[in-house]
Scaffold this motif. Structure first.
Motif, short mmCIF file in Angstrom:
data_model
loop_
_atom_site.label_atom_id
_atom_site.label_comp_id
_atom_site.label_asym_id
_atom_site.label_seq_id
_atom_site.Cartn_x
_atom_site.Cartn_y
_atom_site.Cartn_z
N TYR A 40 -56.25 -34.42 -40.48
CA TYR A 40 -54.93 -33.74 -40.22
C TYR A 40 -55.05 -32.80 -41.87
CZ TYR A 40 -50.14 -32.56 -40.15
OH TYR A 40 -49.28 -31.39 -39.21
N ASN A 75 -46.74 -24.42 -37.09
CA ASN A 75 -47.39 -23.04 -36.14
C ASN A 75 -48.89 -23.19 -35.49
OD1 ASN A 75 -44.77 -22.22 -37.07
ND2 ASN A 75 -45.78 -21.40 -38.76
N GLN A 76 -49.49 -23.99 -36.46
CA GLN A 76 -51.22 -23.73 -36.30
C GLN A 76 -51.46 -24.20 -34.97
OE1 GLN A 76 -50.22 -24.63 -39.30
NE2 GLN A 76 -50.18 -22.36 -40.19
N TRP A 77 -52.30 -23.65 -34.00
CA TRP A 77 -52.45 -25.01 -33.11
C TRP A 77 -52.95 -26.11 -33.25
CZ3 TRP A 77 -57.39 -26.42 -30.75
CH2 TRP A 77 -57.91 -25.47 -31.67
N TYR A 78 -54.08 -26.21 -33.91
CA TYR A 78 -54.88 -27.77 -34.35
C TYR A 78 -53.66 -28.18 -34.78
CZ TYR A 78 -55.49 -24.42 -37.84
OH TYR A 78 -55.64 -23.35 -39.19
N GLN A 80 -50.83 -28.64 -34.40
CA GLN A 80 -50.00 -28.79 -32.81
C GLN A 80 -50.53 -29.89 -32.14
OE1 GLN A 80 -48.62 -25.50 -31.23
NE2 GLN A 80 -47.48 -24.61 -32.50
N ALA A 81 -51.52 -29.89 -32.01
CA ALA A 81 -51.92 -31.33 -31.03
C ALA A 81 -51.91 -32.35 -31.46
CB ALA A 81 -53.78 -30.49 -30.77
N TYR A 83 -49.26 -33.71 -32.58
CA TYR A 83 -47.87 -33.43 -32.10
C TYR A 83 -48.31 -34.23 -30.74
CZ TYR A 83 -46.09 -32.48 -36.36
OH TYR A 83 -45.31 -31.88 -37.96
#
Length: 343
Positions: A40, A75-78, A80-81, A83
């Motif tokens: 992360y 904001n970044q999808w990777y 967000q993943a 979470y």
């Protein structure tokens, strides 16, 4: 050793055993959260997210695993993943393991054998007693009355007898005494003596030989039903073998306590044994006269060795000193009482 200190040491050792049993889920958790935190942090640096250190990233991952808020949603999808994935990892790796670990940690006695082994591991210079039948139970009682530390082993324990023995603060390991791992769990390498009270001569002998191989200096006291065989074992191996005809639980217990004692002989309907005591410095017998001991304990002192000089007819007003050796004739139960006073 005091009871509370022994309980604390047993709890600590049992906790270490539990940690070893749960090392795989703990390892997986460390890898998941530690590795997840590092990943992360690396991704956050790439995305220029406001993460300043690796510990902060690990904290965020841990918070996500337990569905706790860890700041603004990225904001970044990777990122967000994390979470969505971390809660699944947290539940999968920790929930079951922590639940089982907590139950076992705070309900140690329900684990039975493991807890008894942890308690036994705190003993030293104790007596290992194998066989909790009628004889073994009475021997355990007599050893307890003589303030001897005891660890018991029984393959098929009676719940009633085991409960009574454990009430004496004697751990009982439910296992086969012929197994080396069981003997080691009972602390045979640190034990002073082993007592074999099962009703099978061959089994008692096998366990005696195995115990002696694990601890060459251990004193062996075993139950043998044949008089001639018992005498032969004593001559060949130094085992204190008591035959069924000469059996008395107090004499058995006294032998395990390190007292030289003869087979009980019945005189006028009363079993009598001859025992030899080495008086220790803090013995309650030190300072007493021969007459006081004979009258109070209902025994006869037939020998006093003082500074290496034996006296077969010690005077009644003779006072005992630390280091003296006395030979005492009396009932096995009376001799047991004297053993307790000499501890």
């Amino acid at each position: 050793m005091s009871l509370w200190w022994r309980e604390w040491r047993a709890s600590w050792r049992d906790t270490l055993i539990l940690l070893r049993e749960f090392r795989l889920p703990l390892f997986i958790s460390v890898i998941a959260f530690g590795g997840g935190g590092l990943l992360y942090f690396a991704l956050a640096q790439e995305a220029h997210a406001p993460i300043e250190s690796v510990p902060e990233a690990i904290y965020i991952v841990l918070s996500q695993a337990f569905l706790q808020s860890a700041g603004e949603f990225p904001n970044q999808w990777y990122l967000q993943a994390f979470y969505f994935v971390m809660p699944l990892i947290g539940i999968g790796t920790l929930a079951r393991g922590l639940t089982d670990f907590g139950v076992m940690l705070f309900n140690r006695r329900a684990r039975g054998k493991e807890w008894e082994m942890a308690v036994a591991s705190t003993f030293s210079q104790h007596v290992v007693l194998i066989g909790l039948g009628h004889l073994g139970f009475r021997v355990a009682q007599h050893l307890h009355s003589m303030h001897q530390d005891v660890v018991a082993i029984e393959m098929n324990p009676s719940e009633t007898l085991v409960a009574e023995v454990r009430a004496l603060n004697i751990p009982v390991i439910h296992d086969d005494g012929l197994r080396e791992t069981t003997l080691l769990a009972a602390g045979v390498r640190q034990a002073r003596a082993i007592m074999l009270c099962t009703q099978q001569d061959s089994l008692n002998l096998q366990m005696a030989v195995k115990a002696r191989s694990l601890n060459p200096t251990i004193q062996v006291v075993l139950r043998i039903f044949d008089d001639d065989f018992a005498e032969s074992l004593h001559k060949q191996f130094g085992f204190k073998a008591f035959s069924a005809t000469g059996m008395a639980a107090p004499a058995f217990a006294a032998a395990a306590a390190g007292v030289d004692i003869t087979y009980p002989l019945t005189i006028e309907g009363q079993p009598l044994s001859l025992a030899r005591f080495n008086l220790v410095a803090h013995s309650a017998l030190v300072g007493c006269t021969i007459a006081e001991i004979e009258e109070r304990d209902d025994v006869s002192i037939v020998l006093l060795r003082h500074q290496g000089v034996p006296d077969l007819h010690p005077a009644h007003d003779r006072r005992l000193s630390a280091g003296d050796v006395i030979a005492v004739l009396g009932s096995p139960s009376r001799l047991n009482q004297m053993v307790a006073k000499n501890q």
